[in-house]
Scaffold this motif. Structure first.
Motif, PDB file in Angstrom:
ATOM      1  N   ILE A 270      -8.506   8.675 -12.320  1.00 49.37           N
ATOM      2  CA  ILE A 270      -8.444   7.306 -12.837  1.00 49.37           C
ATOM      3  C   ILE A 270      -6.964   6.964 -12.932  1.00 49.37           C
ATOM      4  O   ILE A 270      -6.257   7.440 -13.818  1.00 49.37           O
ATOM      5  N   PRO A 271      -6.454   6.168 -11.980  1.00 45.34           N
ATOM      6  CA  PRO A 271      -5.000   5.985 -11.882  1.00 45.34           C
ATOM      7  C   PRO A 271      -4.431   5.032 -12.931  1.00 45.34           C
ATOM      8  O   PRO A 271      -5.130   4.142 -13.412  1.00 45.34           O
ATOM      9  N   MET A 272      -3.176   5.238 -13.256  1.00 45.07           N
ATOM     10  CA  MET A 272      -2.487   4.302 -14.153  1.00 45.07           C
ATOM     11  C   MET A 272      -2.193   2.998 -13.416  1.00 45.07           C
ATOM     12  O   MET A 272      -2.227   1.922 -13.999  1.00 45.07           O
ATOM     13  N   LEU A 273      -1.898   3.137 -12.125  1.00 42.16           N
ATOM     14  CA  LEU A 273      -1.599   1.979 -11.284  1.00 42.16           C
ATOM     15  C   LEU A 273      -2.625   1.886 -10.158  1.00 42.16           C
ATOM     16  O   LEU A 273      -3.138   2.909  -9.703  1.00 42.16           O
ATOM     17  N   PRO A 274      -2.918   0.685  -9.662  1.00 44.01           N
ATOM     18  CA  PRO A 274      -3.881   0.546  -8.556  1.00 44.01           C
ATOM     19  C   PRO A 274      -3.439   1.334  -7.330  1.00 44.01           C
ATOM     20  O   PRO A 274      -2.245   1.532  -7.080  1.00 44.01           O
TER      21      PRO A 274
ATOM     22  N   ILE B  94       0.604   0.187 -19.469  1.00 41.43           N
ATOM     23  CA  ILE B  94       0.866   0.725 -20.809  1.00 41.43           C
ATOM     24  C   ILE B  94      -0.434   0.941 -21.577  1.00 41.43           C
ATOM     25  O   ILE B  94      -0.553   1.866 -22.382  1.00 41.43           O
ATOM     26  N   LYS B  95      -1.434   0.113 -21.283  1.00 41.56           N
ATOM     27  CA  LYS B  95      -2.749   0.307 -21.906  1.00 41.56           C
ATOM     28  C   LYS B  95      -3.348   1.651 -21.475  1.00 41.56           C
ATOM     29  O   LYS B  95      -3.919   2.387 -22.279  1.00 41.56           O
ATOM     30  N   ARG B  96      -3.178   1.988 -20.195  1.00 43.86           N
ATOM     31  CA  ARG B  96      -3.711   3.259 -19.672  1.00 43.86           C
ATOM     32  C   ARG B  96      -2.795   4.424 -20.039  1.00 43.86           C
ATOM     33  O   ARG B  96      -3.279   5.524 -20.320  1.00 43.86           O
ATOM     34  N   GLY B  97      -1.492   4.194 -19.983  1.00 47.41           N
ATOM     35  CA  GLY B  97      -0.537   5.207 -20.432  1.00 47.41           C
ATOM     36  C   GLY B  97      -0.262   6.321 -19.448  1.00 47.41           C
ATOM     37  O   GLY B  97       0.851   6.812 -19.338  1.00 47.41           O
ATOM     38  N   THR B  98      -1.303   6.743 -18.742  1.00 46.88           N
ATOM     39  CA  THR B  98      -1.196   7.866 -17.815  1.00 46.88           C
ATOM     40  C   THR B  98      -2.375   7.841 -16.852  1.00 46.88           C
ATOM     41  O   THR B  98      -3.421   7.260 -17.165  1.00 46.88           O
ATOM     42  N   SER B  99      -2.215   8.458 -15.697  1.00 46.53           N
ATOM     43  CA  SER B  99      -3.370   8.697 -14.828  1.00 46.53           C
ATOM     44  C   SER B  99      -4.185   9.834 -15.417  1.00 46.53           C
ATOM     45  O   SER B  99      -3.633  10.742 -16.053  1.00 46.53           O
ATOM     46  N   VAL B 100      -5.495   9.779 -15.224  1.00 46.75           N
ATOM     47  CA  VAL B 100      -6.383  10.800 -15.782  1.00 46.75           C
ATOM     48  C   VAL B 100      -7.030  11.556 -14.627  1.00 46.75           C
ATOM     49  O   VAL B 100      -7.676  10.939 -13.762  1.00 46.75           O
TER      50      VAL B 100
ATOM     51  N   ARG C 101       2.813   8.283 -15.112  1.00 48.52           N
ATOM     52  CA  ARG C 101       3.150   8.353 -16.543  1.00 48.52           C
ATOM     53  C   ARG C 101       3.977   7.134 -16.931  1.00 48.52           C
ATOM     54  O   ARG C 101       5.007   6.864 -16.326  1.00 48.52           O
ATOM     55  N   TYR C 102       3.549   6.431 -17.971  1.00 50.05           N
ATOM     56  CA  TYR C 102       4.257   5.214 -18.360  1.00 50.05           C
ATOM     57  C   TYR C 102       5.658   5.477 -18.914  1.00 50.05           C
ATOM     58  O   TYR C 102       6.581   4.686 -18.648  1.00 50.05           O
ATOM     59  N   PRO C 103       5.895   6.542 -19.691  1.00 48.37           N
ATOM     60  CA  PRO C 103       7.262   6.767 -20.196  1.00 48.37           C
ATOM     61  C   PRO C 103       8.294   6.849 -19.071  1.00 48.37           C
ATOM     62  O   PRO C 103       9.412   6.339 -19.213  1.00 48.37           O
ATOM     63  N   ASP C 104       7.939   7.469 -17.953  1.00 47.69           N
ATOM     64  CA  ASP C 104       8.852   7.559 -16.811  1.00 47.69           C
ATOM     65  C   ASP C 104       9.168   6.164 -16.277  1.00 47.69           C
ATOM     66  O   ASP C 104      10.324   5.839 -15.979  1.00 47.69           O
ATOM     67  N   LEU C 105       8.127   5.341 -16.157  1.00 46.35           N
ATOM     68  CA  LEU C 105       8.293   3.967 -15.678  1.00 46.35           C
ATOM     69  C   LEU C 105       9.197   3.181 -16.628  1.00 46.35           C
ATOM     70  O   LEU C 105      10.083   2.431 -16.204  1.00 46.35           O
ATOM     71  N   GLN C 106       9.002   3.382 -17.927  1.00 44.20           N
ATOM     72  CA  GLN C 106       9.793   2.658 -18.924  1.00 44.20           C
ATOM     73  C   GLN C 106      11.280   3.027 -18.842  1.00 44.20           C
ATOM     74  O   GLN C 106      12.150   2.157 -18.853  1.00 44.20           O
ATOM     75  N   ILE C 107      11.579   4.332 -18.732  1.00 48.42           N
ATOM     76  CA  ILE C 107      13.003   4.699 -18.696  1.00 48.42           C
ATOM     77  C   ILE C 107      13.640   4.319 -17.355  1.00 48.42           C
ATOM     78  O   ILE C 107      14.851   4.088 -17.300  1.00 48.42           O
ATOM     79  N   HIS C 108      12.849   4.216 -16.289  1.00 47.09           N
ATOM     80  CA  HIS C 108      13.390   3.720 -15.019  1.00 47.09           C
ATOM     81  C   HIS C 108      13.948   2.306 -15.208  1.00 47.09           C
ATOM     82  O   HIS C 108      15.002   1.963 -14.658  1.00 47.09           O
ATOM     83  N   ARG C 109      13.233   1.478 -15.982  1.00 49.59           N
ATOM     84  CA  ARG C 109      13.719   0.112 -16.223  1.00 49.59           C
ATOM     85  C   ARG C 109      15.065   0.128 -16.949  1.00 49.59           C
ATOM     86  O   ARG C 109      15.972  -0.630 -16.615  1.00 49.59           O
ATOM     87  N   ILE C 110      15.153   0.997 -17.954  1.00 45.76           N
ATOM     88  CA  ILE C 110      16.402   1.089 -18.724  1.00 45.76           C
ATOM     89  C   ILE C 110      17.539   1.569 -17.819  1.00 45.76           C
ATOM     90  O   ILE C 110      18.647   1.030 -17.852  1.00 45.76           O
ATOM     91  N   ILE C 111      17.250   2.588 -17.015  1.00 45.85           N
ATOM     92  CA  ILE C 111      18.274   3.135 -16.103  1.00 45.85           C
ATOM     93  C   ILE C 111      18.750   2.062 -15.137  1.00 45.85           C
ATOM     94  O   ILE C 111      19.957   1.863 -14.937  1.00 45.85           O
ATOM     95  N   LYS C 112      17.810   1.348 -14.522  1.00 43.88           N
ATOM     96  CA  LYS C 112      18.165   0.336 -13.522  1.00 43.88           C
ATOM     97  C   LYS C 112      18.922  -0.829 -14.165  1.00 43.88           C
ATOM     98  O   LYS C 112      19.899  -1.338 -13.591  1.00 43.88           O
ATOM     99  N   GLU C 113      18.495  -1.229 -15.342  1.00 43.73           N
ATOM    100  CA  GLU C 113      19.189  -2.313 -16.031  1.00 43.73           C
ATOM    101  C   GLU C 113      20.625  -1.898 -16.357  1.00 43.73           C
ATOM    102  O   GLU C 113      21.554  -2.698 -16.246  1.00 43.73           O
ATOM    103  N   ASN C 114      20.793  -0.637 -16.713  1.00 41.34           N
ATOM    104  CA  ASN C 114      22.128  -0.122 -17.015  1.00 41.34           C
ATOM    105  C   ASN C 114      22.994  -0.063 -15.746  1.00 41.34           C
ATOM    106  O   ASN C 114      24.199  -0.325 -15.792  1.00 41.34           O
ATOM    107  N   LEU C 115      22.357   0.275 -14.608  1.00 42.39           N
ATOM    108  CA  LEU C 115      23.090   0.323 -13.341  1.00 42.39           C
ATOM    109  C   LEU C 115      23.541  -1.070 -12.899  1.00 42.39           C
ATOM    110  O   LEU C 115      24.579  -1.233 -12.258  1.00 42.39           O
ATOM    111  N   HIS C 116      22.754  -2.078 -13.281  1.00 45.49           N
ATOM    112  CA  HIS C 116      23.064  -3.459 -12.882  1.00 45.49           C
ATOM    113  C   HIS C 116      23.912  -4.157 -13.944  1.00 45.49           C
ATOM    114  O   HIS C 116      23.549  -5.211 -14.463  1.00 45.49           O
ATOM    115  N   GLY C 117      25.028  -3.542 -14.297  1.00 45.14           N
ATOM    116  CA  GLY C 117      25.977  -4.226 -15.182  1.00 45.14           C
ATOM    117  C   GLY C 117      25.850  -3.908 -16.657  1.00 45.14           C
ATOM    118  O   GLY C 117      26.509  -4.530 -17.488  1.00 45.14           O
TER     119      GLY C 117
END
Length: 716
Positions: free
Chosen positions: A319-323, A306-312, A562-578
């Protein structure tokens, strides 16, 4: 006599303000009674009050009552210009506020400031203001070029918007020499007539050393290169292959023919495609790497992401967002490897409508890693060798083209706008020197993938909008009505029109682009239309995407970068799990607004850094082509010069100082007109120019019109 009364009364009121005895709100008449001002002097009193408002010492309400300046003070971010004046951007306010150089209170670039409005906006003119306080300094360190003096030094900032140099005392020079690129920490922001002071904290290298230019941009934008120790430690827990236990409970799609289609050099493959047809229904699967399975909320990986926000994507590196262990490894949908995915499975009818869909956690295995080039050779070039090489996939690629065309036509029929301006592809040698610059080719294969990603993003956004759950949307607001009116007036000169109502529909822009296609004024009007648009951003409200003419839109397809995509994946998965309970809904409602703001900001930072590195390499490239003649198109007209873009995407400027004659800028028609001969230069016009100089520090390329060069030769 009047001047004496004016000064005496003004001093009196200013003294009351300083002593906090200016009892307001009051109208002019009430102030006159308070100060025992006779009726004969009330016009003078009104002048004094107007003057105090313009100086920002008092404010005025809409009802005409005078109040303390701090009661009407606004908070915003100050953007400096090289000429000393600037603008303040205030959240939720459409227009920026102009600040004269004398009214900046010595605010520094990107400071959070308190200001009062001294003149409201009129027609095309900005509102004007005066800074009355500095809330917080936005820049604490900067990158620049060191200039050595006798017993001291100066740092000339790389950022051209910062109009002052930073004074460096001898003891803080850290051994820098003339031409060193340095990082400078500011410890005193100066005052009128006195430069800011700082100390050098890092010497990046000499300006002529290979790699120093790009590293200066990286340091200047504070782009993090290395991952912190706690992130590296967490990576040790992440497997190289998908654990069997992680495959449980997922929809197994490994039996479907699955491909990725990317650029030849891509290593972070976060989207894969499956496609088949049953009767009139296309079965499209967009499968996205399930990054959130490995990057959990509030983990060290998540905090760094989230500090990086996006790959550059800089000209010489990513410069990747994730290693890379994640982005190129377990989270990359590599050929022949089992991978966890979050999939959007869509049924699409013969009109391009999504008639059914399912979002689910899946297990996939990519059959082929394809490139845009290969798919283009098969679909467009009908290349026999390439078709033979991928014989088992050829039918699917043609089915992809068929389905993508349906989706594209459907999107265009509702008014989606396609500004197809070429991006730059810059090739470097092993020393980082540019050897070739050309437009990046956007092939049919690129467009197919774009169409599939767009429909997945829309489908996911609509699904979660109607579930009324907290979410992050990708928003592109309607254009500013004044800019649209200005565009409408301008295009009337060419016989075109757009229908303007309370709100303009994107279809009007699309129709305009269709009408001008192939015409001489196509580039001119396309650029003006694009400049009339607002910038897309992330929001928690679903207020639509104007450019795509979409009611619902989000970023779902690139969680690796992109961090926004990662963030909504969490919401989607949490919603799928009950489902998401009230506690979690409150949690997301609390964190998402800040995530939307921070990711919009990091996206802008990445865009600016990418543009800067491109400009640096373009300057370096054109430095070897001084004196050469090019044909280009006028891409911008300003009072200080004319911008010209070459076919290879490089842009330079012809300064008015290098133009023969006396030219005036016609702002309404985007033209430069010579006052004696009426000779005109306008947007979109083809011209011939000569490269006369470049400046890597300022990131500028200077051209001169060829005909003016000929005149100079004749005179000599």
């Amino acid at each position: 006599m009047k001047d004496e009364i004016f000064k005496e009364r003004k001093d009196m009121i200013e003294d009351l303000i300083v002593r906090n005895e200016f009892y307001v709100p009051m109208k002019t008449k009430e102030i006159a009674i308070l100060l025992n001002v006779p009726k004969s002097e009330r016009p003078v009193l009104q002048e004094i009050l107007d003057c105090l408002v313009s100086e920002g010492k008092i404010g005025i309400t809409k009802k005409g009552k005078y109040i303390k300046a701090e009661n009407v003070a606004l908070i915003g971010t100050f953007t400096m210009t090289s000429k000393g004046f600037g603008f303040v951007t205030i959240e939720d306010r459409e227009d920026d506020i102009f600040i004269k150089s004398s009214d900046t209170l010595n605010a520094f670039h990107m400071d959070r400031v308190k200001l009062v409005i001294t003149k409201e906006k009129k027609a095309d003119k900005h509102a004007e203001g005066k800074i009355v306080g500095i809330v917080e300094h936005g820049i604490t360190s900067l990158v620049g070029t060191f200039q050595k003096g006798k017993g001291f030094g100066f740092v000339v900032p790389d950022n051209g918007k910062i109009s002052v140099d930073i004074f460096i005392p001898k003891e803080y020079c850290m051994g820098a020499v003339d031409g060193s690129k340095v990082v400078c920490k500011i410890h005193n922001y100066g005052k009128p007539g006195k430069s800011p002071e700082g100390r050098i904290t890092e010497i990046i290298g000499h300006i002529n050393d290979p790699g120093t230019d790009i590293m200066s941009v990286i340091r200047g934008y504070d782009l993090p290169l290395e991952f912190p120790d706690d992130v590296i430690k967490e990576l040790r827990k992440i497997p190289e292959k998908v654990d069997e236990k992680d495959k449980a409970g997922r929809v197994d799609l490994r039996n479907l023919t699955t491909v990725t289609i990317d650029g030849e050099d891509a290593k972070d493959l976060d989207d894969a495609i499956t496609l088949s047809k049953e009767g009139d229904i296309y079965k499209l699967g967009v499968h996205i790497a399930d990054v959130s399975h490995y990057v959990t909320e509030n983990s060290p990986l998540d905090k760094e992401a989230i500090k990086r926000g996006t790959s550059v994507y800089l000209v010489d590196r990513v410069i990747p967002m994730l290693p890379h262990q994640l982005s190129n490894g377990i989270c990359s949908l590599n050929q022949g490897e089992d991978r966890l995915a979050l999939s959007c499975l869509m049924d699409i009818d013969s009109k391009g409508n999504v008639v059914d869909h399912r979002i689910c956690e899946t297990l996939i295995n990519v059959d082929r890693r394809m490139s845009y080039t290969s798919v283009k050779k098969i679909i467009i070039d009908k290349d026999e060798e390439e078709s033979k090489k991928y014989a088992d996939l050829v039918d699917m690629f043609f089915l992809m083209e068929e389905c993508a065309n349906l989706l594209r036509n459907k999107r265009f029929s509702r008014g989606s706008i396609d500004f197809d301006f070429p991006e730059s592809k810059i090739e470097l040698d092993d020393k980082g020197h540019p050897v070739k610059i050309a437009p990046y080719e956007r092939t049919t294969a690129n467009k197919i993938i774009e169409d599939f990603m767009l429909i997945a993003n829309e489908t996911v956004a609509e699904d979660f909008f109607w579930q009324e759950l907290p979410f992050l949307y990708r928003t592109h607001e309607n254009p500013d009505p004044e800019k649209m009116m200005k565009l409408s007036t301008f295009i009337n000169n060419f016989g075109y029109s757009i229908r303007l109502g309370d709100e303009i529909h994107p279809k009007e822009i699309q129709k305009l682009l269709s009408k001008i296609e192939g015409s001489q004024e196509e580039i001119l009007i396309s650029r003006l239309a694009l400049r009339s648009m607002k910038k897309a951003r992330y929001t928690t409200e679903c207020i639509g995407h104007f450019g795509l003419a979409a009611k619902y839109y989000c970023h779902f397809t690139s969680p690796i970068r992109r961090y926004p995509d990662l963030q909504i994946h969490r919401i989607i998965k949490e919603n799928l799990h009950g489902g998401i309970n009230k506690k979690r809904i409150d949690h997301y409602n609390q964190i998402l607004p800040e995530i939307a703001l921070s990711t919009s900001n990091t996206e802008r930072r990445a865009d600016e850094a990418e543009r800067d590195t491109d400009k640096i390499k373009m300057c370096e490239y054109m430095a070897e082509h001084i004196g050469e003649i090019y044909e280009g198109v006028i891409s911008g007209v300003t009072s200080w010069g004319i911008y010209v873009e070459l076919p290879n995407t490089i842009e330079g400027m012809v300064s008015v100082n290098n133009m023969h004659g006396y030219y005036e800028f016609d702002e309404n028609h985007y033209e430069m007109v010579e006052c004696v001969t009426n000779k005109t230069y306008k947007l979109g016009q083809k011209v011939e120019v000569v490269t006369i100089s470049t400046d890597k520090l300022q990131k500028t390329i200077d051209f001169k019109f060829l005909e003016d060069c000929y005149e100079d030769e004749i005179k000599r």
